[in-house]
Design a protein around this motif. Structure first.
Motif, PDB file in Angstrom:
ATOM      1  N   THR A  64      58.273  38.624  32.676  1.00 49.39           N
ATOM      2  CA  THR A  64      57.384  37.710  33.391  1.00 49.39           C
ATOM      3  C   THR A  64      56.086  38.407  33.762  1.00 49.39           C
ATOM      4  O   THR A  64      56.100  39.529  34.283  1.00 49.39           O
ATOM      5  CB  THR A  64      58.051  37.181  34.679  1.00 49.39           C
ATOM      6  N   VAL A  65      54.978  37.735  33.499  1.00 49.11           N
ATOM      7  CA  VAL A  65      53.661  38.158  33.979  1.00 49.11           C
ATOM      8  C   VAL A  65      53.270  37.213  35.110  1.00 49.11           C
ATOM      9  O   VAL A  65      53.324  35.986  34.944  1.00 49.11           O
ATOM     10  CB  VAL A  65      52.609  38.108  32.860  1.00 49.11           C
ATOM     11  N   THR A  66      52.902  37.759  36.267  1.00 47.58           N
ATOM     12  CA  THR A  66      52.609  36.918  37.436  1.00 47.58           C
ATOM     13  C   THR A  66      51.216  37.209  37.999  1.00 47.58           C
ATOM     14  O   THR A  66      50.681  38.317  37.839  1.00 47.58           O
ATOM     15  CB  THR A  66      53.641  37.132  38.561  1.00 47.58           C
ATOM     16  N   GLY A  67      50.677  36.213  38.662  1.00 52.34           N
ATOM     17  CA  GLY A  67      49.428  36.369  39.394  1.00 52.34           C
ATOM     18  C   GLY A  67      49.475  35.508  40.642  1.00 52.34           C
ATOM     19  O   GLY A  67      49.918  34.362  40.600  1.00 52.34           O
ATOM     20  N   SER A  68      49.035  36.068  41.784  1.00 51.30           N
ATOM     21  CA  SER A  68      49.042  35.331  43.037  1.00 51.30           C
ATOM     22  C   SER A  68      47.764  35.636  43.798  1.00 51.30           C
ATOM     23  O   SER A  68      47.365  36.803  43.927  1.00 51.30           O
ATOM     24  CB  SER A  68      50.264  35.711  43.882  1.00 51.30           C
ATOM     25  N   ARG A  69      47.123  34.584  44.309  1.00 52.67           N
ATOM     26  CA  ARG A  69      45.896  34.748  45.091  1.00 52.67           C
ATOM     27  C   ARG A  69      45.984  33.903  46.356  1.00 52.67           C
ATOM     28  O   ARG A  69      46.290  32.709  46.292  1.00 52.67           O
ATOM     29  CB  ARG A  69      44.671  34.326  44.276  1.00 52.67           C
ATOM     30  N   TYR A  70      45.752  34.539  47.493  1.00 51.28           N
ATOM     31  CA  TYR A  70      45.632  33.848  48.770  1.00 51.28           C
ATOM     32  C   TYR A  70      44.201  34.017  49.254  1.00 51.28           C
ATOM     33  O   TYR A  70      43.638  35.116  49.207  1.00 51.28           O
ATOM     34  CB  TYR A  70      46.603  34.434  49.799  1.00 51.28           C
ATOM     35  N   PHE A  71      43.572  32.917  49.699  1.00 49.23           N
ATOM     36  CA  PHE A  71      42.199  32.995  50.182  1.00 49.23           C
ATOM     37  C   PHE A  71      42.078  32.255  51.506  1.00 49.23           C
ATOM     38  O   PHE A  71      42.780  31.279  51.778  1.00 49.23           O
ATOM     39  CB  PHE A  71      41.221  32.412  49.157  1.00 49.23           C
ATOM     40  N   ASN A  72      41.147  32.738  52.333  1.00 48.80           N
ATOM     41  CA  ASN A  72      40.919  32.172  53.656  1.00 48.80           C
ATOM     42  C   ASN A  72      39.455  32.407  54.012  1.00 48.80           C
ATOM     43  O   ASN A  72      39.024  33.552  54.174  1.00 48.80           O
ATOM     44  CB  ASN A  72      41.858  32.851  54.664  1.00 48.80           C
TER      45      ASN A  72
END
Length: 756
Positions: free
Chosen positions: A365-373
């Motif tokens: 699995t290749v994953t990407g996660s982005r949280y922005f505020n």
């Protein structure tokens, strides 16, 4: 330190490669023995079933399916057998097979759901799947329960999870999860193997997960095996639907807070699923504007889920999964203060699953996660802006090997890059701009060993390394189960767990969530967990569980509130460090089927914290310490068209620090007196006990012949118990005046859903 790092990485990679080298030749071992493998899915949708049981009748030989629905039973003596496939809520399938010497037989089955036959009283309640709750500390939450349990304004995944023993809710306004004495950041939340850093909408009122898009929700409350890591508390593993592989289906739902739509179906060589949810509050806000103060000028949220599966062959399956969600609000808090809040998540993953042989299964699995505020505050013409982001990209590979009925081995490696950025600007001037980046590598090996038909153990170890601060960890894990009878399980577990990140959050508002990372002078937090439990299923209809837990929390790190000015300070000088512990007992009594079904859960627990230089270095209870928690969930099928649901919650009041008064001190220079506030011991007082009853009625029908429909009528807080959220004190008065800030009154809710 570099040599230590290289050594750790070499050990991790070597263990993984040795495992592969040792496993791959297994295809040709024991040619005189036979094997059976395949997949188990739902007949109506083609969705894989995680946790189905596959057993050879009359023997103790069997297996359970993994998250992809795959199972394997190897090293079987030649002969004729009856293979039984079972899963709670589905009809049993029996297949007679004859195995020749050295034969590898592939059997794929599709289970059909049990029907709702009220006269015979065999209605499946489908509360928490009994078969998947094999390991200690594990619970599953089916999507049917999420949709049917009464909820404030709309169905919510985390609100349903809060009903489990050992999991506490902070308030009516928060979907945050406080599991076995831990704070929300001590729970790892995964969506299709991708970390989600802010799982909330509407200021934390409910979670980001659309129940129409979710296939499985599994909660590891503690003692989880080596395949999971990165948190010292618990894990919530959520899987999106793969998409209906039989026919095209859709859902449209209209509610007071939001509306949802989804569609799924097959295509040549695969399946798809798309789900969209958006707030529908604009008409309500428009109607209130002008008659009610402080109504947002603009407010909306949305989330979008998508998944595409491609069956490249009968052994290879590729899947692409993504999630996107955002909240945006413009709120005039007063004449001089305007808040503009914008925050959300974006995740994606690409997965390749391969059946290498009847004994070997792999996942990459290749994953990407982005949280922005990106909040903006404007006060009297002065603007404060914040840019706060988390970017996490990784590659994960796992191998499952079943070399016989006695061993189920798993091994994997997870490498990635984690970047945290925080920038504050006040009136055009940047006041702080920390940027922390770390590469990480994690590897694990675990073996579920069936020593005898009665004794089963799961032993594993996990190793991690983060480049920021050059921190590493070794985490042993252990589980042991004894089955004196078919229906009774005695279980225990222990393990060490490390956590390299920490969260600054506020229960009342999650839009300012800020993640912190270990670095030089900021070591990772760690803790040990010890569990023991009993699980008894006297009949297929009833289930009884008791679990005891004790856990420690060491080197907890958070921003030090005593630091008045961060300018010029080293990163490590911004923190304070502490420790904690928690212990308790959980009891669950469940009726899984029948016209009346549901469960009763009870938790007795205690948790404490201690930070250097605070409260005289003594332990104190955090706000979410609650001694007693009781949850009762009941479903009653009134007829083939009407169902009644009720949920009752009781909990000990949360802690708070009691102000005692002020002392008047005259300044020796004759200036105005100073009146310092005197308070009691930290969190030594408690709010009144919390209790609430919610009820709901569901009417099943059809929508003009186009599809099935559900009308839900619900009352939240039936007897309008005004539970206290917190106390607000006015210290300008003498004595100080206390005001009760209350939670929800009685709230009606209605929704209408069409399945086509």
């Amino acid at each position: 330190m570099k040599s230590e790092t290289a050594f750790l990485i070499k050990i991790t990679l070597s263990a993984f490669l040795i495992f592969l080298i040792y496993a791959l030749p297994s295809v040709s071992i024991s040619q005189e023995r036979a094997s059976v493998s395949g997949t188990v899915s739902e007949a109506g949708t083609g969705e894989a079933i995680w946790g189905a049981n596959v057993v050879l009748e009359g023997t103790s030989i069997g297996a359970s399916t993994n998250s992809s629905g795959f199972y394997s039973i190897s090293r079987i003596s030649p002969g004729t057998y009856t293979v039984i496939f079972t899963f709670v809520g589905f009809n049993e399938i029996r297949k007679e097979i004859t195995l020749e010497s050295g034969e590898n037989k592939r059997i794929d089955v599709a289970l059909t759901e049990e029907g709702l036959e009220l006269e015979d009283v065999v209605v499946t309640g489908e509360t928490f799947d009994r078969e998947e709750r094999q390991n200690i500390g594990v619970s599953t939450v089916p999507t049917r329960l999420i949709r049917e349990v009464p909820a404030v304004l709309q169905a919510d995944v985390f609100r349903s999870i809060q009903l489990l023993p050992g999991i506490k809710a902070a308030s009516d306004f928060s979907s945050g999860l406080y599991i076995r004495g831990g704070s929300p950041d001590q729970t790892l939340i995964l969506l299709d193997n991708t970390t989600v850093y802010n799982p909330s909408h509407f200021f934390g009122f409910f979670s980001t997960f659309n129940p129409d898009a979710i296939r499985d929700v599994r909660v590891f409350k503690g003692g989880f095996p080596a395949e999971y890591g990165g948190r010292i508390g618990s894990v919530i593993d959520i899987r999106n639907k793969d998409g209906n592989r039989v026919e095209r289906r859709g859902i449209v739902s209209v509610g007071l807070l939001s509306s949802r739509a989804s569609i799924e179906g097959p295509f040549n060589g695969g399946s798809y699923m798309f789900a969209l949810r958006r707030s529908t509050l604009e008409p309500v806000l428009w109607a209130l504007r002008g008659s009610v103060d402080n109504i947002p000028d603009s407010f909306y949220f949305y989330d979008f889920n998508a998944k595409i599966n491609i069956d490249a062959s009968d052994r290879d399956r590729f899947s692409l999964s993504m999630y996107s969600g955002m909240d945006d609000v413009v709120f005039p808090a007063s004449e001089d203060l305007v808040l503009n809040l914008n925050y959300g998540n974006l995740t994606g993953s690409a997965t390749w699953r391969r059946i290498i042989s009847s004994e070997l299964f792999s996942t990459v699995t290749v994953t990407g996660s982005r949280y922005f505020n990106f909040p903006v505050f404007e006060f009297g013409g002065t603007v404060f802006e914040r840019t706060n982001t988390v970017n996490d990209f990784s590659l994960k590979a796992d191998v499952e090997w079943t070399p016989g009925r006695s061993h189920e081995l798993k091994s994997g490696i997870w490498v990635g890059n984690l970047l945290l950025k925080l920038s504050d600007t006040f009136d055009g001037l940047e006041t702080q701009s920390p940027r922390i980046e770390s590469q990480y590598v994690t590897g694990y090996v675990q073996n579920r060993w069936r020593i005898t038909d009665q004794w089963i153990t799961n032993i594993g170890v996990r190793a991690s390394y983060y480049t920021s601060g050059s921190h590493h960890s070794i985490e042993p894990r252990f589980q042991l189960e004894y089955r004196p009878t078919v229906n009774l399980r005695l279980q225990t577990a222990a393990g060490r767990y490390y956590q390299f990140i920490s969260l600054i959050t506020n229960e009342a508002f999650s839009g300012f969530d800020t993640w912190l990372l270990t670095d030089d002078g900021v070591p990772p937090a760690y803790g040990d967990q010890f569990l023991a439990g009993v699980k008894w299923t006297p009949t297929r209809q009833y289930n009884f569980e008791v679990e005891l837990f004790y856990r420690t929390m060491r080197k907890l790190f958070e921003f030090d509130p005593r630091v008045p000015d961060t300018a010029g300070l080293e990163y490590s000088e911004l923190f304070r460090f502490g420790e904690g512990f928690a212990y308790g007992v959980e009891v669950l009594l469940e009726r899984t089927s029948g016209r009346l079904n549901g469960f009763i859960g009870y938790t007795w627990g205690t948790t404490r914290r201690k930070f250097e230089g605070f409260n005289d270095n003594r332990f104190y209870p955090p706000k979410y310490d609650r001694i007693h928690d009781i949850n009762v969930v009941m479903n009653y099928n009134l007829s083939t068209r009407w169902m009644f649901t009720a949920v009752f919650n009781y909990a000990t009041g949360q802690t708070f620090t009691q102000p005692l008064g002020r002392t008047q001190v005259e300044n020796p220079f004759g200036t105005m007196p100073d009146n310092p506030l005197i308070v009691g011991r930290v969190n030594a007082s408690r709010l009144p006990d919390y209790h609430r009853l919610d009820v709901g009625f569901t009417y099943y029908s059809t929508f003009f012949g186009l599809g099935d429909s559900e009308l839900q009528l619900q009352l939240i807080n039936v007897y309008s118990r005004r539970n206290v959220w917190f106390y607000q004190f006015d210290f300008d008065e003498n004595p100080a005046q206390r005001t009760d800030v209350l939670m929800l009154p009685i709230v009606p809710s209605i929704s209408y859903t069409v399945n086509f």
